[in-house]
Design an enzyme around this catalytic site. Structure first.
Site, PDB file in Angstrom:
ATOM      1  N   CYS A   2     -32.162  34.272 -16.013  1.00  9.95           N
ATOM      2  CA  CYS A   2     -33.182  34.428 -14.984  1.00  9.95           C
ATOM      3  C   CYS A   2     -33.560  33.092 -14.352  1.00  9.95           C
ATOM      4  CB  CYS A   2     -34.447  35.026 -15.579  1.00  9.95           C
ATOM      5  SG  CYS A   2     -34.172  36.618 -16.324  1.00  9.95           S
ATOM      6  N   ARG A  27     -26.713  30.285 -12.282  1.00  7.33           N
ATOM      7  CA  ARG A  27     -27.172  30.569 -13.651  1.00  7.33           C
ATOM      8  C   ARG A  27     -26.777  31.971 -14.109  1.00  7.33           C
ATOM      9  NH1 ARG A  27     -31.811  27.480 -15.284  1.00  7.33           N
ATOM     10  NH2 ARG A  27     -32.835  29.263 -16.202  1.00  7.33           N
ATOM     11  N   TRP A  80     -31.547  38.381 -14.967  1.00  3.46           N
ATOM     12  CA  TRP A  80     -30.396  38.682 -15.826  1.00  3.46           C
ATOM     13  C   TRP A  80     -30.936  39.660 -16.855  1.00  3.46           C
ATOM     14  CZ3 TRP A  80     -29.054  38.104 -21.030  1.00  3.46           C
ATOM     15  CH2 TRP A  80     -27.684  38.175 -21.317  1.00  3.46           C
ATOM     16  N   ASN A 106     -39.252  34.499 -16.950  1.00  6.35           N
ATOM     17  CA  ASN A 106     -37.960  34.196 -17.556  1.00  6.35           C
ATOM     18  C   ASN A 106     -38.211  34.086 -19.061  1.00  6.35           C
ATOM     19  OD1 ASN A 106     -35.555  33.111 -18.443  1.00  6.35           O
ATOM     20  ND2 ASN A 106     -35.901  31.088 -17.543  1.00  6.35           N
ATOM     21  N   GLY A 107     -37.489  34.856 -19.857  1.00  2.00           N
ATOM     22  CA  GLY A 107     -37.694  34.791 -21.304  1.00  2.00           C
ATOM     23  C   GLY A 107     -37.762  36.189 -21.874  1.00  2.00           C
ATOM     24  N   GLU A 509     -11.132  28.619 -27.801  1.00  2.00           N
ATOM     25  CA  GLU A 509     -11.662  28.370 -26.468  1.00  2.00           C
ATOM     26  C   GLU A 509     -10.826  29.095 -25.408  1.00  2.00           C
ATOM     27  OE1 GLU A 509     -14.205  27.482 -25.139  1.00  2.00           O
ATOM     28  OE2 GLU A 509     -13.701  26.816 -23.125  1.00  2.00           O
ATOM     29  N   LYS A 513     -12.288  31.832 -22.822  1.00  2.00           N
ATOM     30  CA  LYS A 513     -12.139  31.682 -21.366  1.00  2.00           C
ATOM     31  C   LYS A 513     -11.538  32.941 -20.769  1.00  2.00           C
ATOM     32  CE  LYS A 513     -14.053  29.113 -20.532  1.00  2.00           C
ATOM     33  NZ  LYS A 513     -14.913  28.118 -21.092  1.00  2.00           N
ATOM     34  N   GLU A 516     -13.975  35.944 -20.907  1.00  2.62           N
ATOM     35  CA  GLU A 516     -15.136  35.758 -20.029  1.00  2.62           C
ATOM     36  C   GLU A 516     -14.852  36.143 -18.581  1.00  2.62           C
ATOM     37  OE1 GLU A 516     -16.187  31.483 -20.643  1.00  2.62           O
ATOM     38  OE2 GLU A 516     -18.210  32.276 -20.727  1.00  2.62           O
ATOM     39  N   HIS A 532      -2.287  37.602 -42.208  1.00  3.44           N
ATOM     40  CA  HIS A 532      -3.273  38.213 -43.107  1.00  3.44           C
ATOM     41  C   HIS A 532      -4.042  39.359 -42.438  1.00  3.44           C
ATOM     42  CE1 HIS A 532      -2.506  35.185 -46.111  1.00  3.44           C
ATOM     43  NE2 HIS A 532      -2.660  34.247 -45.190  1.00  3.44           N
ATOM     44  N   LYS A 629     -25.069  31.207 -16.873  1.00  2.00           N
ATOM     45  CA  LYS A 629     -24.697  29.809 -17.110  1.00  2.00           C
ATOM     46  C   LYS A 629     -25.662  29.144 -18.081  1.00  2.00           C
ATOM     47  CE  LYS A 629     -22.121  26.222 -16.179  1.00  2.00           C
ATOM     48  NZ  LYS A 629     -20.749  26.231 -16.685  1.00  2.00           N
TER      49      LYS A 629
HETATM   50  C1  AGP Z   1     -18.630  28.936 -21.616  1.00  2.00           C
HETATM   51  O1  AGP Z   1     -17.552  29.231 -20.790  1.00  2.00           O
HETATM   52  C2  AGP Z   1     -19.575  30.035 -21.762  1.00  2.00           C
HETATM   53  N1  AGP Z   1     -20.128  30.400 -20.503  1.00  2.00           N
HETATM   54  C3  AGP Z   1     -20.572  30.016 -22.898  1.00  2.00           C
HETATM   55  O2  AGP Z   1     -19.884  30.332 -24.060  1.00  2.00           O
HETATM   56  C4  AGP Z   1     -21.353  28.713 -23.130  1.00  2.00           C
HETATM   57  O3  AGP Z   1     -20.509  27.724 -23.606  1.00  2.00           O
HETATM   58  C5  AGP Z   1     -22.503  28.966 -24.123  1.00  2.00           C
HETATM   59  O4  AGP Z   1     -23.375  29.898 -23.601  1.00  2.00           O
HETATM   60  C6  AGP Z   1     -23.244  27.698 -24.459  1.00  2.00           C
HETATM   61  O5  AGP Z   1     -23.787  27.112 -23.329  1.00  2.00           O
HETATM   62  P1  AGP Z   1     -24.359  25.653 -23.366  1.00  2.00           P
HETATM   63  O6  AGP Z   1     -23.216  24.720 -23.512  1.00  2.00           O
HETATM   64  O7  AGP Z   1     -25.064  25.482 -22.055  1.00  2.00           O
HETATM   65  O8  AGP Z   1     -25.274  25.561 -24.525  1.00  2.00           O
END
Ligand code: AGP
Length: 634
Positions: A2, A27, A80, A106-107, A509, A513, A516, A532, A629
């Site tokens: 948010c 965001r 959000w 926001n929260g 990672e 990616k 996501e 395993h 974000k």
């Molecule tokens: C990364 O591609 C993601 N959007 C997500 O996993 C992100 O890394 C995570 O939310 C942590 O964010 P930060 O680095 O702002 O703490």
């Protein structure tokens, strides 16, 4: 997550609020809205004009173009969804039953269910499923009581009413409130969620994050937890939760950026992948400059004594930042010889390990706003402070890309990775900046502990200095290769990434990616673990992408890849071009290099492959569904 924007000024508020919301779009959000206090001079009355829309900000803009929202004081929000679906009725602002009090938040209000049922018992009808809606109803209730007690209508009455409501709210929040009966007043308050006040010329803009201020002001005051600000065209008054006035001067912040533009790139993510050589160059100029003594070649902004007597390192992070931390822990242990453990920040808070002595706690968050990471750091600080013994004292370090973030305010020792604003939700260049910062720490600890010779340290420094050029070539080549290969993924449903040792976190990672932004199910495994269990998933429909760099586990990863090939999986290698790597059906070649710096290179092909797969599917690469974000709720 948010985003809040609020304005008190002399110009029409809506266009400024919309512009601010646009700058917070990155965001992540799924609906938006704004409200202003409109003054009807003919009828000598004021009312709230509120518009909300599901989906992108353009929908809200269209609505406002049809039916304007006049007024010099207003609040705006990108939502959000947490409580209630991303529908128009759940978008903020939320109003009380009289329609005179409007609130954005926001929260998460953790005790909203109880508050809601109390209000419902009194006959209040709710129009949304959100946790936020209790706030305007409660404020309205307090306003009525204060009026009955004889308080004069105005800013002080609204301030009192809001403070009484804050006293009963549990959870984390940042709020902005307007009231039709006091048309030139805005109240903002926060607890564990960011809120900043920008000082313009004769106007004040409040927002959740600095990009909203670009083009407006650089003079910013950050509200602290449990503070409330009463803002009118005449100025800003800050109060603590007991109503005591607090005096604090705003600060001039340097170097925050707006989200600029995409240039010739189709998406921010691709632009940010291409910016990585520059990220590396800037980091090296700043933190690994030529000319420093070999005994201390890293220029982090701390005294030598900061590192004294550290025996163990614990790292708290989420998502991509956690993957960078895992590479970091590998380097700290294997290169520098200091014990290092990585924790999911969200788990650490509720299940921390027993207290160990002389521990450095590192919080890694590119946004500097991740609630899980901030809360875990704060819990650790408190439990160590309670010990009152020097060996258990809390020593914390933050690694972030946002020098003006909540992390920077919470932790006194911070390394700014300086990657520049990252707009794409999928972290790419900030991941590289975080990785580099861990290389810096590993070099420092290796030097201090004498676990590596000066030659070995110098060799690693030189490899890092050569990185920008290597990245430049790699990105150009792999952009083309990945685009071509992405065609093969048109009907793919599952992908497995394998890595080992220092490249295991790169497999994690790569999988993150891909899921996501392309919504393809992907998992990363340590290559040796596949037999395993996960091997049961393999058939010709499941591509297996192995990250194999020459070094201690090279042959092992290749054998694990062969096991997948024997199950008909399509085998893709992120590996150097060598006779041994001919086993791959497709090779995404990386230069032959030292295993130590390999993650800085092996991360690139999978970033580009994920990007091209998602772009080919026509997906919203920069703002993937459901993601934010800055994840400002726990
Ligand atoms: C990364 O591609 C993601 N959007 C997500 O996993 C992100 O890394 C995570 O939310 C942590 O964010 P930060 O680095 O702002 O703490």
């Amino acid at each position: 997550m948010c985003g809040i924007v609020a304005l008190v000024g002399s110009r029409e508020a809506s266009p400024i609020l919309l512009e601010g919301l646009k700058k917070l779009e990155y965001r992540g959000y799924d609906s938006s809205g704004l409200a202003t206090v409109t003054i009807d001079r003919d009828n000598k009355e004021s009312y709230i004009s509120c518009r909300k829309a599901q989906g992108k900000l353009t929908n809200l803009l269209r609505l406002i173009e049809k039916k304007s929202t006049l007024g010099h004081v207003g609040i705006g929000h990108t939502r959000w969804a947490t409580h209630g679906k991303p529908e128009e009725k759940n978008a903020h602002p939320h109003l009380d039953s009289s329609g005179k009090v409007a609130v954005v938040q926001n929260g998460i209000i953790e005790n909203h269910s109880l508050l809601r049922s109390n209000l419902e018992q009194k006959g209040i009808k709710f129009s949304s499923d959100t946790d936020t809606e209790v706030i305007p109803h409660l404020i309205s209730e307090e306003i009525s009581l204060l009026k009955k007690e004889g308080h004069k209508i105005g800013g002080s009455l609204l301030q009192l009413a809001v403070q009484k409501v804050l006293d009963v709210l549990k959870g984390s929040y940042a709020i902005a409130v307007i009231w039709a009966e006091s048309p030139d007043v805005l109240i903002v308050a926060k607890s564990q969620a960011p809120l900043l006040i920008g000082f313009g010329e004769g106007e004040f803009l409040c927002a959740s994050d600095t990009p909203a201020f670009s083009g407006f002001t650089r003079t910013i005051l950050s509200l602290e937890d449990k503070e409330l600000a009463l803002i009118t065209p005449l100025g800003v008054e800050i109060y603590d939760s007991l109503g005591n006035r607090k005096h604090r001067a705003p600060k001039l912040i340097s170097g925050y950026e707006s989200d600029s533009d995409k240039g010739d790139f189709k998406h921010f993510m691709l632009k940010e992948i291409f910016e990585q050589p520059e990220t590396a160059e800037l980091w090296i100029t700043r933190y690994l400059p030529n000319g420093l003594p070999l005994e201390s070649p890293v220029a982090f902004p701390f005294e030598d004594s900061f590192y004294d007597s550290i025996e163990e390192i614990q790292i708290l992070a989420c998502g991509t930042s956690r993957h960078a931390a895992m590479v970091g822990a590998y380097l700290l242990e294997q290169f520098a010889g200091i014990s290092a453990k990585v924790f999911f920040a969200s788990e650490f808070r509720y299940a921390p390990p027993p207290l160990a002595r002389n521990v450095l706690t590192i919080g890694v968050t590119q946004s500097g706003e991740t609630a899980d990471t901030l809360a875990a750091l704060s819990m650790e600080y408190e439990r160590r402070s309670a010990c009152n013994q020097k060996v258990f004292a809390s020593r914390q370090l933050g690694i972030t890309n946002r020098g003006e973030s909540s992390l920077s305010r919470q932790v006194s020792n911070v390394i700014d990775i300086g990657a520049g604003l990252e707009v794409g939700v999928a972290a790419t260049k900030t991941f590289l900046g975080q990785l580099l910062t861990f290389y810096g720490l590993a070099i420092i600890f290796a030097g201090r502990r004498k676990s590596r010779s000066l030659n070995e340290i110098s060799e690693l420094c030189n490899l890092l200095r050569g990185l920008p050029k290597q990245l430049r070539d790699l990105i150009v080549t792999h952009n083309k290769l990945a685009e071509k290969l992405s065609h093969k993924f048109s009907s793919t449903k599952d992908v497995i990434f394998l890595g080992r040792g220092i490249n295991y976190p790169i497999a994690l990672e790569a999988a993150l990616k891909l899921k996501e932004i392309s919504y393809i199910h992907a998992e990363g495994y340590p290559a040796g673990e596949m037999k395993h269990g996960p091997i049961a998933l393999l058939d010709h429909k499941v591509p297996v992408i192995s990250i194999a760099n020459e070094g201690i586990v090279f042959e092992k990863v290749l054998s694990n890849a062969q096991e997948a090939k024997a199950r008909d999986a399509c085998l893709i290698g992120i590996a150097p071009e060598l006779p041994e790597t001919m086993i791959f059906d497709h090779l995404l070649p990386i230069p032959r290099t030292s295993e130590w710096i390999s993650p800085l290179l092996t991360a690139i092909p999978s970033q580009l492959l994920s990007y091209h797969i998602a772009a080919r599917r026509g997906l919203d690469v920069d703002q993937p569904r459901n993601l934010a974000k800055s994840v400002t709720v726990e």
